[in-house]
Every structure is written in structure tokens, then in C-alpha cells.
Motif scaffolding. Sequence first.
Motif, short mmCIF file in Angstrom:
data_model
loop_
_atom_site.label_atom_id
_atom_site.label_comp_id
_atom_site.label_asym_id
_atom_site.label_seq_id
_atom_site.Cartn_x
_atom_site.Cartn_y
_atom_site.Cartn_z
N GLN A 9 0.75 -1.19 0.04
CA GLN A 9 0.04 -0.01 0.05
C GLN A 9 0.98 1.33 0.16
OE1 GLN A 9 -2.23 1.02 3.54
NE2 GLN A 9 -4.13 1.07 2.33
N GLU A 10 1.90 1.19 0.77
CA GLU A 10 2.87 2.36 0.62
C GLU A 10 3.53 2.61 -0.63
OE1 GLU A 10 4.73 5.41 3.07
OE2 GLU A 10 2.95 4.66 2.82
N LYS A 11 3.93 1.56 -1.24
CA LYS A 11 4.36 1.57 -2.46
C LYS A 11 3.68 2.25 -3.32
CE LYS A 11 7.17 -2.80 -2.69
NZ LYS A 11 7.20 -4.01 -3.36
N ILE A 12 2.39 2.21 -3.44
CA ILE A 12 1.44 2.67 -4.33
C ILE A 12 1.24 4.00 -4.15
CG2 ILE A 12 -1.21 2.71 -4.94
CD1 ILE A 12 -0.94 -0.72 -4.36
N SER A 56 10.50 13.09 3.09
CA SER A 56 9.59 11.99 3.47
C SER A 56 9.96 10.87 4.49
CB SER A 56 9.57 11.20 1.85
OG SER A 56 8.64 10.02 2.28
N GLN A 57 8.98 10.79 5.23
CA GLN A 57 9.15 9.84 6.13
C GLN A 57 8.33 8.50 6.06
OE1 GLN A 57 10.77 10.44 9.20
NE2 GLN A 57 11.37 12.22 7.72
N SER A 58 8.45 8.25 4.84
CA SER A 58 7.85 7.05 4.31
C SER A 58 8.38 5.74 5.04
CB SER A 58 8.12 6.76 2.64
OG SER A 58 7.59 5.43 2.41
N LEU A 59 7.61 4.81 5.16
CA LEU A 59 7.89 3.47 5.76
C LEU A 59 8.95 2.69 4.75
CD1 LEU A 59 7.63 1.14 8.09
CD2 LEU A 59 5.64 0.31 6.98
N LEU A 60 8.76 3.23 3.53
CA LEU A 60 9.54 2.53 2.67
C LEU A 60 10.98 2.88 3.01
CD1 LEU A 60 7.64 2.89 -0.57
CD2 LEU A 60 7.57 0.96 0.94
N ARG A 61 11.38 3.82 3.52
CA ARG A 61 12.85 4.20 3.64
C ARG A 61 13.36 3.28 4.90
NH1 ARG A 61 13.79 10.34 3.52
NH2 ARG A 61 15.73 9.69 3.44
N GLN A 62 12.61 2.78 5.56
CA GLN A 62 12.99 1.84 6.80
C GLN A 62 13.08 0.48 6.57
OE1 GLN A 62 10.62 2.40 10.23
NE2 GLN A 62 10.34 4.74 9.66
N ILE A 63 12.69 0.04 5.24
CA ILE A 63 12.77 -1.55 4.91
C ILE A 63 14.19 -1.99 4.47
CG2 ILE A 63 12.32 -2.98 2.86
CD1 ILE A 63 9.66 -1.81 2.43
N ASP A 78 10.27 -3.66 -8.00
CA ASP A 78 9.32 -3.32 -8.67
C ASP A 78 9.01 -1.71 -8.39
OD1 ASP A 78 8.45 -3.98 -6.27
OD2 ASP A 78 6.35 -4.24 -6.95
N TYR A 79 8.92 -1.37 -7.09
CA TYR A 79 8.75 -0.14 -6.82
C TYR A 79 9.96 0.75 -7.29
CZ TYR A 79 9.65 3.74 -3.45
OH TYR A 79 9.72 4.84 -3.13
N SER A 80 11.08 0.24 -7.06
CA SER A 80 12.28 1.40 -7.59
C SER A 80 12.24 1.43 -9.05
CB SER A 80 13.77 0.28 -7.14
OG SER A 80 13.82 0.18 -5.63
N GLN A 81 11.99 0.55 -9.75
CA GLN A 81 11.90 0.53 -11.28
C GLN A 81 10.75 1.58 -11.62
OE1 GLN A 81 11.42 -3.49 -12.53
NE2 GLN A 81 13.66 -3.64 -13.09
N LYS A 82 9.65 1.42 -11.09
CA LYS A 82 8.52 2.54 -11.20
C LYS A 82 8.79 3.82 -11.03
CE LYS A 82 4.67 -0.63 -10.68
NZ LYS A 82 3.77 -1.13 -9.55
N VAL A 83 9.49 4.22 -9.73
CA VAL A 83 9.84 5.62 -9.80
C VAL A 83 10.85 6.05 -10.58
CG1 VAL A 83 11.22 6.99 -7.86
CG2 VAL A 83 9.40 5.31 -6.99
N TYR A 84 12.00 5.07 -11.13
CA TYR A 84 13.12 5.40 -11.86
C TYR A 84 12.54 5.65 -13.24
CZ TYR A 84 17.42 5.00 -14.31
OH TYR A 84 18.45 4.99 -15.08
N GLN A 85 11.52 4.84 -13.60
CA GLN A 85 10.83 5.16 -15.04
C GLN A 85 10.07 6.49 -14.99
OE1 GLN A 85 8.56 1.47 -15.40
NE2 GLN A 85 10.11 0.78 -16.63
N ILE A 86 9.32 6.97 -13.93
CA ILE A 86 8.76 8.14 -13.83
C ILE A 86 9.82 9.19 -14.04
CG2 ILE A 86 7.55 9.65 -12.29
CD1 ILE A 86 6.24 7.11 -10.94
N LYS A 87 10.67 9.19 -13.52
CA LYS A 87 11.91 10.28 -13.47
C LYS A 87 12.58 10.27 -14.95
CE LYS A 87 12.78 10.31 -8.51
NZ LYS A 87 13.65 10.27 -7.46
N GLU A 88 12.67 9.01 -15.24
CA GLU A 88 13.47 8.98 -16.54
C GLU A 88 12.33 9.51 -18.01
OE1 GLU A 88 15.52 5.41 -18.92
OE2 GLU A 88 13.70 5.07 -18.02
N GLU A 89 11.22 9.25 -17.81
CA GLU A 89 10.36 9.84 -18.78
C GLU A 89 10.03 11.22 -18.60
OE1 GLU A 89 6.41 7.39 -18.04
OE2 GLU A 89 7.57 5.77 -18.49
N ALA A 90 10.08 12.03 -17.37
CA ALA A 90 10.12 13.16 -17.21
C ALA A 90 11.33 13.87 -17.95
CB ALA A 90 9.87 13.62 -15.79
N LEU A 91 12.52 13.55 -17.70
CA LEU A 91 13.55 13.96 -18.11
C LEU A 91 13.61 13.82 -19.78
CD1 LEU A 91 16.27 12.64 -15.53
CD2 LEU A 91 15.49 14.99 -15.91
#
Length: 180
Positions: free
Chosen positions: A49-52, A82-89, A103-116
Motif C-alpha cells: 500500500q505504501e509503494k502505491i 519523506s518519512q515513508s515506511l519504505l525508507r526503513q525497509i 518493482d517499486y524502484s523501477q516504477k519511480v526510476y521510470q517516472i523520473k526517466e520519462e520526465a527527463l
Amino acid sequence: MEIAKEHFSRYGYAGTNLEAIGKEAGVTRGPLYYYFKNKKELYAAVIEQEKIRVVDQYKQIFEQPCSIYEKLEKDILYCSSSQSLLRQIGVGGQGEPEIPMQDYSQKVYQIKEEALKRAVDKGELRTDAKIEEMLQFLYIFVYGMTELRKTENSELVLKQRTLMQDAQMFVEIFSVRYGV
């Protein structure tokens, strides 16, 4: 789920128990065990849920109708504060279940890549600028600033700098190196 997230964030995986979560939520352990076999399943559901939520936040940042420089500034502020729980994993230690983050890391990377890429297409960034290099620079900067702020020496190095000043400094350097 929100109460479980708070408990995992506050007490870590090992220090969290389902009984305390149920008590705070006003339910007995029975209903919790109906939906989740054990603490590991609940933890995995909270993390998913936090990843989403975090991926949606990155989409909001990078899909705004503003310059790539403003988006990068907002990204740095979000990543660094950000104090996201994901930072503590992976830092919880004993007994913490392994949660796949690729999967999460790839999605975030792709969002940034597409924006650039869009910024290059719009003429905000040089056409010969390497997207991968820009992303590496961004990730290294954010990681370095985030980790430095956790150390005892941060005051010595950062003086009285704010996150906003750091984000603006990054954007200034980034625009000199990659801007048109």
C-alpha cells in the motif's frame, strides 16, 4: 492499515505486534487473522500500500505543468523529507521479512526517466545530455544529502543550510550541466 503502518514505522517490524494494532484499531485479533495469516502478511500488505502511495506522489510531482527544474526541486524536497515506511525497509534487523522492492524502484526510476525525456523533447534540456547520467546525478545527490543529514557531522558540513537551499543548489548545478 493506517494503524499498522504507524506501528511498523514507530516500532519496526520486530517491535510491532498484532494485538497492539488490534487494540488501537478497536478489533480483536480474530478479525486481523481473518485478513492476514500473520504479522508478515500484514507487513507485506502495508508495504504494498505504501509503494502505491509513494509512486502516486512521484507521478504527481513529475506530471505537473511546470519546468523540469521545478519538478526536480520538488522531487529533492520530497525524497529528503519523506518519512515513508519504505525508507526503513531492510534496516529493521532481526526477523524482518524480505520485501521485494525492485518493482517499486523501477516504477519511480521510470517516472523520473520519462520526465527527463519529455524535458529534452520540450527543449528544456540539451539533446545530447545522457538521461542515465542525469538520473545518476539526481540519485547520488539525494542519497548523499539524506544520509549526511543523519550524521553528527551534518552541522559542520551543512552549516545552517535548509533542504530548500540544497534543492536549489542542485537545480542550479543541474541546469548548468544539462540545460540549454
